[in-house]
Design a protein around this motif. Structure first.
Motif, short mmCIF file in Angstrom:
data_model
loop_
_atom_site.label_atom_id
_atom_site.label_comp_id
_atom_site.label_asym_id
_atom_site.label_seq_id
_atom_site.Cartn_x
_atom_site.Cartn_y
_atom_site.Cartn_z
N HIS B 80 0.83 -1.20 0.00
CA HIS B 80 0.00 0.00 0.00
C HIS B 80 0.87 1.26 0.00
CE1 HIS B 80 -2.98 2.92 1.46
NE2 HIS B 80 -3.87 2.08 0.91
N ASN B 207 0.98 1.22 8.95
CA ASN B 207 0.12 2.04 8.08
C ASN B 207 -0.65 3.01 8.97
OD1 ASN B 207 -2.36 2.81 6.56
ND2 ASN B 207 -1.43 1.51 4.99
N ASP B 215 -0.86 -5.93 3.05
CA ASP B 215 0.57 -5.75 2.79
C ASP B 215 1.34 -6.99 3.24
OD1 ASP B 215 0.20 -3.08 1.89
OD2 ASP B 215 -0.04 -2.48 3.99
#
Lengths: 229, 372
Positions: B80, B207, B215
């Motif tokens: 991502h 994240n 991910d």
């Protein structure tokens, strides 16, 4: 009403076979303004009697009325109050607080009363002046002579302005001259209306008093009233 | 009366008083050190909570043979855009010492993890191109060398240009202040060789907005493609910043030191009272009750304890630097310290006076009156 009334007072120390009877059924009445000496040989019980009269010790048996109040049943707090307000002491070895000044020693009974610092100071200064030791006010008592120490002890007894002054061998640690001066002071206090009880084995000291009570083996042997010699 | 009494007692028994005060003062000092340590640990925990990577997982990969570094970077292909990678347990030499560094990596977009005091964060180009740039914490500025208008930090024989200082303005932030952050792609060759020679890789993926499950899957797929024999373990993220102080241990130590000080004070006070039986007897003869005597002793002990607290605080101010080196945090006198001090004074006085007071109550005026 008598100031001090002792009825059939017994005092024993120890238990079982180690029991020592210091007082055996002592009856004694003392009125306001009397000047008494209690005499007797060592171990006769005279100091024990003084301790009981001074509310520093309690009898094993009998009744002690002080100013009409039976003090034998009182608790520590009430006894302390009586000691502070009715009785003063003078002891053979002065019983002064070594690390305190003359002023602090003399003021001791007054700290317990509801007096201002100013009032305490005035009273203490008055009696120090009266006894001629005002100049020693800030001195540590450990630095004084025997005579001076006894004067401080007398000042402490006087400042309390109590009805009764109890003295246990007050001249015992003094030379003849200082002893005589001390007894003169007691006479003066007695003339001012105080009841003074002196424990002594010295006939000369007893001769200053108006009544002599002799104790032998814990019992009153004789009680003689008369004029001061 | 109480002040003149205590003054006379100090004059009469200077050594006993000195040791009572010394014991209690050191105890105050230790309690303060303990409180500061605990405050520090709490602060560190809060900072850690605040600045740790969001939605993070720890990943361990074990390779069958030494991996190629460029292929290692291929593990993060297609993750991502906002997902970052932090390589763990990396140290680089700096002079004679080793310096812990935080190599970071993003594939498409740099997300600023730390606040900046000055300068700027990495750009995605710097990350992709492996530029020798660094973000340093305030505490690391002493290691930075100024050359003209630029600042450099030398690590592992490579010079890193300092592009920003991380931290919070006007506040110490231990979690950040000692950090050095560099692009993962800029690691010196020697460091890469050392890293790959272990055949193991520990990193964190994080994240800012969502859990990086996808991910994680993507990295696993990449690994199976690039390193078919490698194995991957994923576990919840745990900070590698060690808390310097264990609360329980610290508290136990404080209590132990306090109790030792109390035992010392009780012993000395008992001796002190023994020395004062004559005075207590006289006071009782002239009308002081047991309550008055105990109150007097308690007030005296309160004064002594209060003096000990003040001396303890003064000692702290004097020895602050030494203590800072010891517990790695300066002592700041706070409300906690002051309120603890009040409790300390009363509790110490009460605990110290119980046994001596019982002795004092037993003193009879008749027993001491005719003592010389």
């Amino acid at each position: 009403m008598a100031l001090i009334e002792l009825e059939n007072i017994y005092k024993t120390y120890g238990e079982d076979e180690y029991t020592t009877v210091a007082l055996k059924g002592v009856d004694l009445t003392v009125d306001n303004g009397e000047f008494i000496s209690i005499m007797g040989p060592s171990g006769s019980g005279k100091s024990t009697l003084l301790n009981i009269i001074g509310c520093m010790d309690v009898p094993t048996k009998g009744v002690y009325r002080l100013d009409g109040v039976n003090v034998t049943t009182l608790r520590d707090k009430e006894l302390s109050r009586i000691r502070n307000q009715k009785i003063s002491f003078v002891f053979q070895h002065f019983a002064l607080m070594h690390h305190f000044t003359v002023f602090e020693n003399v003021a001791l009974p007054l700290w317990k009363r509801e007096l201002s610092k100013k009032e305490i100071k005035e009273k203490v200064d008055h009696y120090l002046e009266k006894l001629g030791i005002a100049h020693l006010k800030k001195k540590n008592v450990s630095k004084l002579s025997g005579g001076q120490k006894q004067r401080v002890a007398i000042a402490r007894a006087m400042v309390a302005e109590t009805d009764i002054v109890l003295a246990d061998e007050p001249t015992g640690a003094l030379d003849q001259e200082n002893g005589a001066r001390l007894m003169e002071l007691f006479c003066q206090m007695n003339e001012e209306g105080k009841c003074i009880i002196v424990i002594t084995h010295d006939e000369k000291v007893a001769s200053y008093t108006k009544r002599i009570v002799r104790i032998v083996d814990g019992q009153i042997h004789s009680d003689t009233k008369g004029e001061r010699q | 009366m109480i002040f003149s009494s205590i003054k006379n007692q100090i004059k009469a028994h200077p050594i006993t008083t000195f040791f009572i005060v010394l014991g209690l003062s050191l105890s105050v000092l230790m309690i303060s050190v303990g409180i500061s340590s605990m405050n520090y640990s709490k602060l560190l925990e809060q900072e850690q909570e605040h600045y740790q990577p969001r939605h993070a997982v720890s990943v361990d990969i074990t390779f069958a043979e030494e991996p190629n570094w460029q292929r290692v970077l291929g593990l993060f292909k297609n993750i991502h855009a906002q997902t970052g990678v932090i390589l763990e347990e990396v140290t680089l030499s700096h002079g004679d010492a080793m310096m812990a560094v935080t190599p970071e990596y993003w594939t498409k977009k740099v997300v600023e993890r730390f606040p900046l005091v000055e300068g700027r964060y990495f750009t995605i180009n710097e990350i992709q191109e492996g530029k020798k740039v660094a973000l340093v914490g305030k505490d690391r500025m002493k290691d930075v060398r100024v050359e003209g208008s630029d600042r450099y930090l030398t690590m592992g024989h490579d010079r890193y240009k300092v592009i920003g200082i991380i931290g919070v303005k006007g506040k110490r932030t231990r979690v950040i202040d000692y950090q050095v952050v560099i692009p993962m792609t800029s690691l010196p060759v020697a460091a890469i060789n050392k890293l790959t020679s272990t055949k193991q890789l520990h990193f964190t993926i994080h994240n800012p907005v969502k859990d990086p499950y996808e991910d994680e899957k993507m990295i696993r797929q990449n690994m199976e493609r690039l390193f078919p024999a490698a194995q991957m373990d994923v576990s919840p993220y745990t900070s590698n910043i060690m808390l310097h102080v264990d609360f329980g241990e610290q508290l136990a130590l404080m209590i132990m030191i306090y109790l030792l000080a109390i035992v010392n004070a009780v012993n000395l006070t008992s001796y002190w009272i023994q020395e004062r039986t004559y005075e207590i007897g006289i006071k009782k003869a002239f009308g002081y009750s047991n309550y008055d005597i105990v109150s007097m002793l308690f007030c005296e002990m309160c004064l002594i304890s209060a003096a000990s607290v003040l001396i303890g605080f003064a000692l702290q101010l004097l020895c602050n630097r030494m203590i800072e080196q010891w517990i790695d945090y300066p002592i700041h006198l706070s409300i906690t310290h002051l309120s603890t001090a009040v409790v300390f004074v009363v509790l110490s006085a009460a605990l110290t006076i119980i046994i001596p007071a019982m002795k004092a109550i037993r003193v009879q005026p008749v027993d001491v009156m005719n003592r010389r």
